[in-house]
Design an enzyme around this catalytic site. Structure first.
Site, PDB file in Angstrom:
ATOM      1  N   ASP A 117      58.211 -49.203  -8.462  1.00  0.00           N
ATOM      2  CA  ASP A 117      59.553 -48.642  -8.573  1.00  0.00           C
ATOM      3  C   ASP A 117      59.835 -47.804  -7.324  1.00  0.00           C
ATOM      4  O   ASP A 117      59.013 -47.003  -6.907  1.00  0.00           O
ATOM      5  CB  ASP A 117      59.662 -47.775  -9.832  1.00  0.00           C
ATOM      6  CG  ASP A 117      61.092 -47.360 -10.147  1.00  0.00           C
ATOM      7  OD1 ASP A 117      62.030 -47.993  -9.626  1.00  0.00           O
ATOM      8  OD2 ASP A 117      61.258 -46.395 -10.922  1.00  0.00           O
ATOM      9  N   HIS A 130      58.868 -40.414 -13.396  1.00  0.00           N
ATOM     10  CA  HIS A 130      58.627 -41.158 -14.632  1.00  0.00           C
ATOM     11  C   HIS A 130      57.982 -40.221 -15.650  1.00  0.00           C
ATOM     12  O   HIS A 130      56.846 -39.770 -15.464  1.00  0.00           O
ATOM     13  CB  HIS A 130      57.702 -42.346 -14.375  1.00  0.00           C
ATOM     14  CG  HIS A 130      58.294 -43.387 -13.496  1.00  0.00           C
ATOM     15  ND1 HIS A 130      57.532 -44.329 -12.836  1.00  0.00           N
ATOM     16  CD2 HIS A 130      59.591 -43.658 -13.153  1.00  0.00           C
ATOM     17  CE1 HIS A 130      58.327 -45.117 -12.135  1.00  0.00           C
ATOM     18  NE2 HIS A 130      59.573 -44.727 -12.316  1.00  0.00           N
ATOM     19  N   SER A 149      55.887 -40.870  -9.603  1.00  0.00           N
ATOM     20  CA  SER A 149      55.329 -41.222 -10.906  1.00  0.00           C
ATOM     21  C   SER A 149      53.969 -40.549 -11.018  1.00  0.00           C
ATOM     22  O   SER A 149      53.870 -39.339 -10.783  1.00  0.00           O
ATOM     23  CB  SER A 149      55.260 -42.743 -11.063  1.00  0.00           C
ATOM     24  OG  SER A 149      54.887 -43.102 -12.383  1.00  0.00           O
TER      25      SER A 149
END
EC number: 3.1.1.61
Length: 198
Positions: free
Chosen positions: A139, A42, A15
């Site tokens: 995540d 992401h 991310s």
């Protein structure tokens, strides 16, 4: 213990700060690199991803943004398309394939690292290596645990080197990580996963 010869596939989650990390890892892989690499970053939904084009210009491997049901090929890097979960489908006797899903976001993200990691753990079992890179949420932690539980291995980027350390820290806190490594160490070890003819 990392055994390059047993790795059948690699999954990577990233991310915030992860693109910079990928820019150290992916261009270091030689064209003889054997395992497929599936990557979730992401990215903002509603616009095309620039990542496949960016990395295609820098890498020796084939870089793809896959379509649903694409068969997973060796020596290919797959970036999850914006707005889709990317999963690995594996049916009895069939080669693993990509599945794209518009199921609801997981941990506020679609694509989700957890979704990719959990499906790949089911498909590849002990032959899977998961890598958790820089990111600002948790995540990937649950998915990394699924990989470990299936007999696979997980690495996390050294949080001290990550611009956003929350993602690797969460995976480490889950007890899901075999090794905490710098990006240089990861690149060196991954370069051993070779075997395809150029």
């Amino acid at each position: 213990m990392f055994d390059a010869d047993r790795i059948g596939a690699i999954v990577i989650g990233a991310s915030a700060g992860g693109v910079e990390a990928l820019n150290q890892l992916l261009p270091a892989l030689p064209k003889t690199f054997a395992p497929p690499v599936l990557v979730v970053v992401h990215v903002r939904q509603g616009q095309p991803s620039l990542l496949p084009g960016l990395f295609a210009a820098r890498c020796e491997l084939v870089i793809e943004e896959p379509f649903d049901k694409d068969e997973i090929a060796p020596g290919t890097v797959y970036f999850a398309p914006p707005g889709y979960h990317m999963l690995v489908e594996s049916e009895d006797g069939a080669a693993p394939a990509i599945a794209l899903s518009v199921d609801p976001p997981v941990r506020f993200s679609r694509p989700s690292v957890d979704v990719l990691f959990e499906s790949a753990a089911h498909a590849y079992g002990a032959r899977l290596l998961g890598i958790v890179l820089s990111g600002a949420n948790d995540d990937g932690a649950r998915g990394a645990r699924a990989i470990r539980d299936a007999g696979g291995a997980c690495w996390a980027q050294d949080p001290a080197t990550a611009p956003a350390p929350a993602m690797p820290l969460a995976a480490i806190a889950q007890g899901a990580v075999n090794e905490v490594l710098t990006l240089d160490d990861m690149a060196m070890r991954l370069s051993r996963c070779i075997g395809r003819q150029p």
